[in-house]
Each structure stands twice: as structure tokens, then as C-alpha cells.
Design a protein around this motif. Structure first.
Motif, short mmCIF file in Angstrom:
data_model
loop_
_atom_site.label_atom_id
_atom_site.label_comp_id
_atom_site.label_asym_id
_atom_site.label_seq_id
_atom_site.Cartn_x
_atom_site.Cartn_y
_atom_site.Cartn_z
N LEU A 123 5.98 4.64 4.73
CA LEU A 123 6.68 4.35 5.99
C LEU A 123 8.05 3.74 5.73
CD1 LEU A 123 3.74 2.90 8.14
CD2 LEU A 123 4.97 5.05 8.52
N MET A 124 8.12 2.83 4.74
CA MET A 124 9.40 2.18 4.45
C MET A 124 10.38 3.16 3.82
SD MET A 124 10.44 -0.74 5.27
CE MET A 124 12.21 -0.94 5.37
N SER A 125 9.87 4.05 2.98
CA SER A 125 10.74 5.07 2.37
C SER A 125 11.32 5.98 3.46
CB SER A 125 9.95 5.92 1.36
OG SER A 125 9.57 5.14 0.26
N PHE A 126 10.46 6.39 4.38
CA PHE A 126 10.92 7.23 5.50
C PHE A 126 11.96 6.49 6.34
CE2 PHE A 126 10.60 8.45 9.98
CZ PHE A 126 10.89 9.81 9.90
N PHE A 127 11.71 5.21 6.60
CA PHE A 127 12.61 4.39 7.41
C PHE A 127 13.99 4.27 6.76
CE2 PHE A 127 14.18 -0.02 8.28
CZ PHE A 127 14.53 0.17 9.62
N VAL A 128 14.00 3.98 5.45
CA VAL A 128 15.28 3.80 4.74
C VAL A 128 16.05 5.12 4.64
CG1 VAL A 128 16.34 3.16 2.54
CG2 VAL A 128 14.48 1.79 3.45
N VAL A 129 15.34 6.21 4.35
CA VAL A 129 15.99 7.53 4.26
C VAL A 129 16.55 7.91 5.64
CG1 VAL A 129 15.62 9.99 3.89
CG2 VAL A 129 14.66 8.33 2.29
N ALA A 130 15.77 7.63 6.69
CA ALA A 130 16.24 7.93 8.05
C ALA A 130 17.51 7.14 8.38
CB ALA A 130 15.14 7.61 9.06
N LEU A 131 17.55 5.87 7.98
CA LEU A 131 18.74 5.05 8.20
C LEU A 131 19.94 5.62 7.42
CD1 LEU A 131 17.48 1.35 8.13
CD2 LEU A 131 18.39 2.60 10.09
N SER A 132 19.66 6.06 6.20
CA SER A 132 20.72 6.65 5.37
C SER A 132 21.31 7.89 6.03
CB SER A 132 20.16 7.02 3.98
OG SER A 132 19.55 5.91 3.38
N MET A 133 20.45 8.71 6.63
CA MET A 133 20.92 9.91 7.32
C MET A 133 21.68 9.55 8.60
SD MET A 133 20.18 12.36 5.37
CE MET A 133 20.54 11.16 4.08
N SER A 140 0.84 -1.20 0.00
CA SER A 140 0.00 0.00 0.00
C SER A 140 0.87 1.25 0.00
CB SER A 140 -0.91 0.00 1.23
OG SER A 140 -0.13 0.16 2.42
N MET A 141 0.25 2.39 -0.32
CA MET A 141 0.95 3.67 -0.30
C MET A 141 1.47 3.96 1.11
SD MET A 141 1.14 5.44 -3.20
CE MET A 141 1.02 7.18 -2.84
N LYS A 142 0.67 3.59 2.12
CA LYS A 142 1.08 3.82 3.50
C LYS A 142 2.33 3.02 3.85
CE LYS A 142 -0.55 3.54 8.29
NZ LYS A 142 -1.67 3.14 9.19
N MET A 170 10.30 3.33 -2.89
CA MET A 170 10.06 4.53 -3.69
C MET A 170 9.26 4.19 -4.94
SD MET A 170 12.73 7.51 -4.88
CE MET A 170 13.75 6.46 -5.90
N PHE A 171 9.48 2.99 -5.49
CA PHE A 171 8.72 2.56 -6.66
C PHE A 171 7.23 2.55 -6.36
CE2 PHE A 171 6.41 -0.83 -8.77
CZ PHE A 171 6.63 -0.56 -10.11
N PHE A 172 6.84 1.92 -5.24
CA PHE A 172 5.43 1.84 -4.88
C PHE A 172 4.86 3.20 -4.50
CE2 PHE A 172 6.85 -2.56 -4.10
CZ PHE A 172 5.93 -3.22 -4.88
N LEU A 173 5.73 4.09 -4.05
CA LEU A 173 5.29 5.43 -3.65
C LEU A 173 5.06 6.33 -4.87
CD1 LEU A 173 4.82 6.85 -0.91
CD2 LEU A 173 7.13 7.77 -1.09
N LEU A 174 5.93 6.18 -5.89
CA LEU A 174 5.90 7.11 -7.02
C LEU A 174 5.30 6.54 -8.31
CD1 LEU A 174 9.43 8.76 -6.74
CD2 LEU A 174 7.27 9.61 -5.84
N ALA A 175 5.14 5.22 -8.38
CA ALA A 175 4.73 4.58 -9.65
C ALA A 175 3.48 5.21 -10.25
CB ALA A 175 4.50 3.09 -9.44
N GLY A 176 2.51 5.58 -9.40
CA GLY A 176 1.26 6.12 -9.91
C GLY A 176 1.28 7.59 -10.24
N ILE A 177 2.29 8.32 -9.76
CA ILE A 177 2.30 9.78 -9.95
C ILE A 177 3.56 10.27 -10.65
CG2 ILE A 177 0.85 10.19 -7.92
CD1 ILE A 177 3.40 10.98 -6.40
N ILE A 178 4.45 9.36 -11.04
CA ILE A 178 5.75 9.77 -11.55
C ILE A 178 5.65 10.56 -12.86
CG2 ILE A 178 6.29 7.73 -12.96
CD1 ILE A 178 9.10 7.84 -11.57
#
Length: 363
Positions: free
Chosen positions: A40-50, A34-36, A279-287
Motif C-alpha cells: 500500500l505504501m509503495s503504491f501511495f508513494v509511486v502515485a504521489l510521484s506520478m 507487513s507485505m500488505k 520497496m525494501f519490505f516488498l522485495l526483500a524476500g523475493i529479490i
């Protein structure tokens, strides 16, 4: 084991743990993402990267076992870090080195993450062209990302060895990126449709292997009448890997324009890759709404290529990693901002759609 080996093995184990969480446990109860979940996973991975950025800014010197001015000078010289060493102040010099290392990692991460967006354009086309069911997306991307990590590891460390031995390769990389950037700019409105029947990977597989004509759930292989055959889903996976291989030819030289340290290149590359699936699941519909993003990526590649071609001059005038980061963020931010404030009108979209249909009819 050396400090570098310990750091690398620990990093890879950490990444495998993230992949288990991201691609295994979190999708255990659901076939679709899901988008949710993706957000959440995008935020988690970006947070880990930071978080890793802060690790490098505080403990980056441990990567190469820097414990003396002599060792620091050796590493700075070997990887061409733009760091001012204070011979009488080891602690202060290490602080400057760590800050620069963190900036190099962050800049490389932003570059790779941005170029991954273009990869998403192609992934959407591949899944659509082959008629892959949405419930199978995460399975293909799971194995695709694992394969990408292995390929990037090989590419990065082989590339670093070549640059160390033949410094002129930087000019080859630079010229190639300028060519790619200019070509991307002029091809920005090109029809990127994919013909499943005539794709080189499909042709090769049909010629040399047994290929089943239909999808069989989420299976990559199926046995029919005692004969093991590939399914179309496995071909899609191979095409995804093949596509990433092509993208790596652009993205890896691009990050080497930021840092010559292969470990920093690897770290930034892998963090961007593991964030690609969510990011794919987040942006696929609006890219497709980011109409100027390809223009931004074209300008970005051209800038990076020019930076590689003129790196000696830029070093002399004091062009820093921070300057690169600001320019890169400015290019990407500008393209996204323009896409939002100048959206494509329905009339323009209809004209493009009609033009594409006319092209298909002529073919």
C-alpha cells in the motif's frame, strides 16, 4: 524569496509530511511492516510521484519563474533542455518546455528507482550479516532515509555547480558509469557476503569510539557504568548511510545524463528514495528471484555512461528524452521479463551455494 526557493522549500515540507506518514504514524502500532502495508505504501508513494509528474507538465515553468520568452531562453540554455522555442508564441513554448521537464523528471525517477533495487540487495546483506531483528528494520531505514535526503541535496547541487563551471566533468561521469556498468556485469555472480567484524566502518568505530558488543532493543546508544556507548544497531545505520553514499556516486551522475536541472534531479531522486523503504519490505524476500536484474542494471549504467560521453553527437541527431525513457524502460522491463520466464533452476542454485561454501572454507 525566489520562485526556486519557494518551490524547493514547499517540496521539502511536503516530503517531510510524507515521511511522518510513511515512517512514523503508519508504524506506530506495529514493530514490523507487513507485505500488505509495504504494498500500500509503495503504491501511495509511486502515485504521489506520478502526481508530481503532472504538476511539472502543467506548472513546471513556475519553478524558475518563466514569464517571458527571454527568461525561457535563459533557462533552456542554462540547463541544456532539448526544447524548441517559438519566439512569437510564449504559451506554446512554455507548453513544450513543461512537457520536456515532466519527461526529464519521469526518466530520472525511473533510473533512480531502478538503481535503488541494487541498494536493497546490499541492505538485505547488511541486516542479515549483523543479525538485526526484523522489528528494528523500519527504525534503521527511517533515519537512513533522512540522512540520504540530506546527502543527496548536497551532492546534487554541488554536482550541478561543477557541471555548470566545468562541462568536461560530464565526460568524467560518463567514463566512470561505463566502467561501473562493465564491472557490475562481470561481477554479477560474485559473492557479496559481508564480514561484520572486518567491515571498515566497524573497525573505525571500534578504534575511535566506545562500542557496545550487543544489541539493546531498538536503541542506537546505551549508557553502561556512566559511559555512553554505540550499539551495533547504530553501526548498522552508519553502514547503511555509507552504502547510500557509495550508490549516490553512481546514481546522481546517471540522472545528470537525463537533465542538467538540479531541481529536477533532486525531485526525482527524493521521490525514489522515500519509496525505497516500502520497496525494501516488498522485495526483500523475493529479490533474489530477479536473476537478470543485475545484468539489466549493468547495461543501464553502461548505456547512460555512453550517452554522457556522446551527448553532443546525440543532441545533433535529435536523440530526445523520450528516446532515453523508452530505452531505459526497455532494459529494465527486459531483465525482469527474462527473470520471470527463465527462473533459476534448483540445480543451478545448489551449484552456486556449494561454490560459495567452498570459497568460505578456503578463506
Amino acid at each position: 524569496m525566489t520562485n526556486e526557493s519557494i518551490f524547493l522549500v514547499s517540496f521539502i515540507l511536503f516530503i517531510l509530511l510524507i515521511l511522518v506518514l510513511d515512517l512514523g504514524l503508519l508504524n506506530k502500532k506495529s514493530d514490523t511492516v507487513s507485505m500488505k502495508q509495504a504494498g500500500l505504501m509503495s503504491f501511495f508513494v509511486v502515485a504521489l510521484s506520478m502526481c508530481f509528474y503532472f504538476v511539472l507538465t502543467h506548472y513546471g515553468h513556475l519553478l524558475h519563474g518563466i514569464d517571458s520568452i527571454e527568461r525561457l531562453q535563459e533557462i533552456v540554455s542554462k540547463h541544456h533542455h532539448p526544447v524548441r522555442i517559438i519566439p512569437t508564441d510564449l504559451e506554446g513554448s512554455i507548453y513544450l518546455y513543461n512537457q520536456n521537464l515532466g519527461l526529464e523528471y519521469l526518466t530520472g525517477y525511473v533510473v533512480e528507482y531502478a538503481l535503488s533495487v541494487d541498494n536493497i540487495f546490499v541492505m538485505v546483506l547488511i541486516f542479515t550479516a549483523f543479525g538485526v531483528a526484523p522489528r528494528n528494520y523500519h527504525r534503521v531505514l527511517f533515519w537512513g532515509i533522512l540522512g540520504a535526503i540530506v546527502m543527496r541535496f548536497i551532492f546534487i547541487f554541488v554536482g550541478a555547480a561543477l557541471i555548470q563551471k566545468f562541462e568536461w566533468i560530464m565526460y568524467v561521469f560518463g567514463a566512470f558509469l561505463v566502467f561501473t556498468g562493465v564491472k557490475m556485469f562481470f561481477d554479477k555472480d560474485h559473492d557479496d557476503s559481508i564480514d561484520p567484524q572486518n567491515h571498515p566502518v566497524v573497525k573505525f568505530a571500534n578504534k575511535h569510539f566506545k562500542v557496545h558488543n550487543h544489541f539493546v532493543g531498538s536503541k542506537f546508544f546505551v549508557t553502561i557504568n556512566g559511559i555512553k556507548k554505540m550499539t551495533p544497531l547504530f553501526l548498522v545505520l552508519v553502514i547503511i548511510e555509507f552504502t547510500d553514499l557509495i550508490f549516490a556516486v553512481d546514481s546522481i551522475p546517471a540522472i545528470f545524463s537525463v537533465t542538467k536541472d538540479p531541481y529536477v534531479v533532486f525531485f526525482s531522486n527524493i521521490f525514489a528514495i522515500i519509496g525505497l523503504r516500502s520497496m525494501f519490505f516488498l522485495l526483500a524476500g523475493i529479490i533474489d528471484k530477479f536473476r537478470f536484474l543485475k545484468v539489466g542494471l549493468a547495461i543501464l549504467l553502461t548505456f547512460i555512461g555512453l550517452k554522457m560521453l556522446f551527448h553532443e553527437y546525440l543532441d545533433k541527431v535529435g536523440f530526445s528524452t523520450t528516446d532515453s525513457l523508452f530505452i531505459i524502460v526497455g532494459i529494465l522491463g527486459g531483465s525482469i521479463f527474462l527473470s520471470l520466464v527463465l527462473p533459476e533452476h534448483k540445480k543451478e542454485r545448489k551449484l552456486k551455494y556449494d561454490a560459495k561454501n567452498d570459497d568460505h572454507l578456503r578463506k
